[in-house]
Write a protein that holds these residues in place. Structure first.
Motif, PDB file in Angstrom:
ATOM      1  N   PRO A   1      17.678  -1.335   7.865  1.00 48.07           N
ATOM      2  CA  PRO A   1      18.845  -2.200   7.596  1.00 48.07           C
ATOM      3  C   PRO A   1      18.494  -3.690   7.703  1.00 48.07           C
ATOM      4  O   PRO A   1      19.003  -4.510   6.938  1.00 48.07           O
ATOM      5  CB  PRO A   1      19.845  -1.818   8.686  1.00 48.07           C
ATOM      6  N   PHE A   2      17.588  -4.004   8.639  1.00 45.96           N
ATOM      7  CA  PHE A   2      17.176  -5.406   8.820  1.00 45.96           C
ATOM      8  C   PHE A   2      16.465  -5.920   7.571  1.00 45.96           C
ATOM      9  O   PHE A   2      16.712  -7.040   7.122  1.00 45.96           O
ATOM     10  CB  PHE A   2      16.276  -5.539  10.057  1.00 45.96           C
ATOM     11  N   LEU A   3      15.599  -5.071   6.994  1.00 50.58           N
ATOM     12  CA  LEU A   3      14.876  -5.472   5.781  1.00 50.58           C
ATOM     13  C   LEU A   3      15.830  -5.674   4.605  1.00 50.58           C
ATOM     14  O   LEU A   3      15.656  -6.597   3.808  1.00 50.58           O
ATOM     15  CB  LEU A   3      13.805  -4.439   5.427  1.00 50.58           C
ATOM     16  N   ILE A   4      16.855  -4.817   4.525  1.00 50.20           N
ATOM     17  CA  ILE A   4      17.865  -4.965   3.455  1.00 50.20           C
ATOM     18  C   ILE A   4      18.609  -6.294   3.639  1.00 50.20           C
ATOM     19  O   ILE A   4      18.809  -7.048   2.688  1.00 50.20           O
ATOM     20  CB  ILE A   4      18.843  -3.762   3.447  1.00 50.20           C
ATOM     21  N   THR A   5      18.965  -6.577   4.907  1.00 53.61           N
ATOM     22  CA  THR A   5      19.641  -7.849   5.223  1.00 53.61           C
ATOM     23  C   THR A   5      18.757  -9.030   4.827  1.00 53.61           C
ATOM     24  O   THR A   5      19.239 -10.007   4.245  1.00 53.61           O
ATOM     25  CB  THR A   5      19.961  -7.921   6.732  1.00 53.61           C
ATOM     26  N   CYS A   6      17.461  -8.910   5.150  1.00 50.92           N
ATOM     27  CA  CYS A   6      16.510  -9.975   4.808  1.00 50.92           C
ATOM     28  C   CYS A   6      16.445 -10.194   3.303  1.00 50.92           C
ATOM     29  O   CYS A   6      16.383 -11.334   2.838  1.00 50.92           O
ATOM     30  CB  CYS A   6      15.114  -9.641   5.328  1.00 50.92           C
ATOM     31  N   PHE A   7      16.472  -9.090   2.558  1.00 48.48           N
ATOM     32  CA  PHE A   7      16.414  -9.177   1.099  1.00 48.48           C
ATOM     33  C   PHE A   7      17.642  -9.928   0.571  1.00 48.48           C
ATOM     34  O   PHE A   7      17.523 -10.840  -0.257  1.00 48.48           O
ATOM     35  CB  PHE A   7      16.328  -7.772   0.493  1.00 48.48           C
ATOM     36  N   ILE A   8      18.818  -9.556   1.091  1.00 44.88           N
ATOM     37  CA  ILE A   8      20.067 -10.225   0.682  1.00 44.88           C
ATOM     38  C   ILE A   8      20.006 -11.710   1.061  1.00 44.88           C
ATOM     39  O   ILE A   8      20.387 -12.580   0.274  1.00 44.88           O
ATOM     40  CB  ILE A   8      21.300  -9.538   1.323  1.00 44.88           C
ATOM     41  N   PHE A   9      19.469 -11.972   2.253  1.00 45.91           N
ATOM     42  CA  PHE A   9      19.343 -13.355   2.738  1.00 45.91           C
ATOM     43  C   PHE A   9      18.435 -14.175   1.820  1.00 45.91           C
ATOM     44  O   PHE A   9      18.723 -15.334   1.518  1.00 45.91           O
ATOM     45  CB  PHE A   9      18.809 -13.350   4.174  1.00 45.91           C
ATOM     46  N   ASN A  10      17.346 -13.545   1.356  1.00 42.97           N
ATOM     47  CA  ASN A  10      16.426 -14.240   0.448  1.00 42.97           C
ATOM     48  C   ASN A  10      17.090 -14.579  -0.881  1.00 42.97           C
ATOM     49  O   ASN A  10      16.867 -15.659  -1.436  1.00 42.97           O
ATOM     50  CB  ASN A  10      15.173 -13.400   0.205  1.00 42.97           C
ATOM     51  N   VAL A  11      17.907 -13.634  -1.365  1.00 45.94           N
ATOM     52  CA  VAL A  11      18.648 -13.881  -2.612  1.00 45.94           C
ATOM     53  C   VAL A  11      19.589 -15.072  -2.403  1.00 45.94           C
ATOM     54  O   VAL A  11      19.667 -15.983  -3.234  1.00 45.94           O
ATOM     55  CB  VAL A  11      19.429 -12.618  -3.052  1.00 45.94           C
ATOM     56  N   LEU A  12      20.266 -15.064  -1.251  1.00 44.12           N
ATOM     57  CA  LEU A  12      21.181 -16.162  -0.904  1.00 44.12           C
ATOM     58  C   LEU A  12      20.443 -17.495  -0.829  1.00 44.12           C
ATOM     59  O   LEU A  12      20.943 -18.518  -1.306  1.00 44.12           O
ATOM     60  CB  LEU A  12      21.838 -15.883   0.440  1.00 44.12           C
TER      61      LEU A  12
END
Lengths: 345, 345
Positions: A100-111
């Motif tokens: 879940p942390f990696l998914i959050t990181c991915f979303i954060f990178n898009v942001l």
């Protein structure tokens, strides 16, 4: 087939975890930098809020502040995971959290990427805000006795001196408005009367500019009044005179100042995005290499790490399938909720 | 009798050495700070060198730079001594040097104190330099076509804007000099002719100031010319008018700027002197504590440290006797040489 597979022994895993831990702390510093830049930009906008008709958008600086804080939090957490990954017993408690942390990181990178793009595109919004704001500010320049507008003269004078500019588009903008307050005009004087009567709006217009338009680089004392009247000044031609007053308009000067600021911030946010992607990829390798230990009892055994379990195409198909399944289950639930309602009626 | 005796066990000695090592590195940082401040002050003086007739003294900034570099060297060396004092074998090679090093430190502390005092005293020398320099600077304001003086107008204008000042002592100084170049005066005009002829030195004087004297805080457009003529402007009285132009003289403004800077630097150098004295005292204690170990084979045994081997009075007496002995030897040597010369002749 796994994408970008790499073989790891204990030494490599430790090296990766340590390097990643260091990179995470760099990313924390980068987060602090993004936060600071957002704050600085917000202050800069606030500082010249009057010149933008108090109509400027604080969305981008607020977003930068939020992203900076988020970056700090996420990277501290990531750093902790990397630090604990050196000890298999400690890492066990993080195993369930990593995905879940990696998914959050991915979303954060898009942001982050979107934030960078917004930084680059803010110039256009600023251009309109400044054009309107400066026009109104210049109208209020003379209103030094009006509450709420009494500092407009000082603000504009300071701005013209600081940014080495004059007027909105150029110095001629001052010729089109009355910038001397009626309080300082002698209405018994014929010259003043004539000027006011000759104007449709009853304004006192003149071919003069405030002192803040004067250019210190000029070799001659500043000519502020009767600027278009060559015969009023000795050895003067207003067409060829270059250095007397600032030729550049303040809208252009401010747009290029804020534009430069935003481009710099945007470039830095892009660099931070690259760093964030780097640490995210690194964490994925750490996680997969620890999950695929040949012998989990023996931490010295070899393992494999990868970026994606399947190819990009397959991964994308799987995600889309999951989304469709989620959508269907939502529809079924809604249908189920409607059915009893119909029966009841 | 020994002055300020303290008992030490191994734990205390280690604690002292570690604390002292940390303080020495802080002192190195402080040295870098002093060096930077000296450099900054030197640049600031250079920047406004023209305003001081290129006659300003660079002794204090040069001394600050030198003291800063010396501080870095001395404290890095002291830190190394402290670091090695934790290991008896390593410390052996430093033992004969410590006494000389401490003497050097005392001299350095005296130099630091003198530097701080010089920082506070510099204001006086600056006062006369600025008074003379600004007077000449204003004389050359009009000479925008003269090589070597062509930037004086820009320099003075920028200074008046930046320091919010006007003239040398006040704005009236501009009334006493011709600040408009003859190149921009129409000598065929009767007004110009009359003004020039009415002046003994044939100067074009007027009760006007350059635009850079204008105060942006003024609610009315700036009045630069005919400042003392109330009837030339509507609703104006030059005796009561406060905000129209800067009333403060540039000598006072520059003096308070440089004075403030020097006071800050002086205070910091004094603080640094205190730190330097503290590390010198600490090193003295460490040196004596390591020398007086009751059993050199056993590093864990107790020892004593002190500041002076005898009381202050006795120490001073000892020093005076040593100085007398030294001077006596020098005299004997000189006498012997003279004798030899007499014999030869």
């Amino acid at each position: 087939m796994a994408l970008l597979k790499v073989k790891f022994d204990l030494k490599k895993r430790v090296k990766l975890a340590q390097g990643l831990w260091l990179m995470y702390w760099f990313a924390v510093m980068a987060g602090v930098l993004v936060f600071s830049m957002g704050l600085f930009f917000k202050i800069e906008l606030r500082k010249r809020s009057e010149i933008m008709d108090n109509n400027e958008s604080h969305f981008v600086p607020n977003l930068l502040i939020a992203m900076g804080l988020l970056a700090c939090g996420l990277n501290i957490f990531g750093g902790k995971i990397c630090y604990d990954s050196l000890d298999p017993t400690k890492f066990a408690k993080w195993k369930s959290v990593v995905k879940p942390f990696l998914i959050t990181c991915f979303i954060f990178n898009v942001l982050l990427f979107i934030t960078a793009l917004l930084c680059f595109s803010l110039r256009l919004a600023l251009q309109f805000t400044l054009a309107e704001g400066l026009k109104n500010s210049m109208k209020f320049y003379k209103d030094t006795d009006t509450p709420g507008r009494c500092f407009m003269k000082k603000t504009l004078d300071m701005m013209q001196m600081e940014f080495r500019c004059c007027g909105n588009n150029n110095y001629r903008d001052w010729f089109e408005i009355q910038w001397v307050s009626n309080r300082y005009l002698d209405f018994s004087a014929k010259q003043v009367k004539d000027r006011i009567h000759s104007n449709v709006d009853g304004q006192y217009l003149m071919d003069g500019v405030p002192f803040s338009c004067c250019n210190p680089s000029s070799p001659r004392p500043c000519i502020q009044y009767q600027m278009t009247n060559n015969s009023a000044h000795y050895s003067y031609d207003h067409y060829t005179e270059e250095l007397n007053i600032w030729k550049r308009g303040c809208r252009d000067a401010l747009v290029s100042y804020y534009g430069g600021l935003m481009n710099t911030i945007g470039a830095l946010v892009l660099l931070v995005t690259v760093l964030e992607v780097g640490v995210m990829v690194g964490l994925q390798y750490v996680n997969t290499s620890l999950a695929t230990l040949v012998n989990p009892e023996d931490p010295e055994s070899e393992s494999e790490g990868w970026l994606l379990e399947k190819s990009v195409k397959e991964t994308f198909t799987t995600i889309m399938g999951k989304m469709k399944a989620m959508g269907k289950s939502n529809q079924i639930e809604e249908g189920g909720a409607e059915q009893p309602a119909a029966t009841a009626s | 009798m020994v002055l300020m005796k303290v008992k030490f066990d191994l734990k205390k000695r280690v604690k002292l050495a570690q604390g002292l090592w940390l303080m020495y590195w802080l002192a190195v940082m402080a040295g870098v700070l002093i060096f930077s401040m000296g450099l900054f002050f030197k640049i600031e003086l250079r920047k406004r060198s023209e305003m001081m007739d290129n006659n300003e003294s660079h002794f204090v900034p040069n001394l600050l730079i030198l003291v800063g570099l010396l501080a870095c060297g001395v404290n890095a060396f002291g830190g190394k001594v402290c670091h090695d004092s934790l290991d008896a074998t390593k410390f052996g090679k430093w033992k004969p040097m410590i006494k000389h090093f401490l003497c050097g430190c005392i001299l350095f502390n005296v130099l630091l104190f003198i530097t701080a005092l010089l920082c506070f005293c510099l204001r006086l020398s600056l006062q006369s330099t600025l008074a003379e320099g600004l007077k000449n600077g204003m004389k050359y304001y009009k000479d925008t076509d003269t090589p070597g003086r062509c930037f004086m107008k820009k320099t003075l204008d920028m200074m008046q804007i930046e320091f919010r000042c006007c003239g040398n002592n006040n704005y009236k100084d501009w009334f006493e000099i011709q600040w408009i170049s003859n190149r921009y005066l129409d000598f065929s005009s009767s007004e110009v002719k009359d003004r020039v002829l009415s002046n003994v030195e044939g100067k074009f004087l007027m009760d006007g100031v350059p635009f850079s004297c204008c105060n942006p805080n003024s609610p009315r457009p700036c009045i630069q010319f005919q400042l003392t003529n109330n009837s030339a402007h509507y609703d104006y009285d030059h005796h009561t008018e406060e905000l129209n132009i800067f009333t403060r003289g540039c000598r006072d403004a520059l003096l308070s700027y440089y004075g403030g800077m020097m006071n800050s630097i002086g205070a910091l150098v004094l603080l640094f002197t205190v730190l330097q004295v503290a590390v010198t005292v600490g090193l003295k204690y460490l040196g004596t504590a390591l020398e007086t170990i009751s059993n050199p084979e056993d590093p864990e045994c107790e020892s004593e440290g002190w500041l002076l081997e005898k009381s202050v009075k006795e120490t001073l007496k000892g020093y005076m006797e040593k100085i007398k002995l030294l001077s006596g030897k020098v005299e004997d040597g000189a006498g012997g040489e003279a004798q030899g010369v007499a014999t030869v002749s």
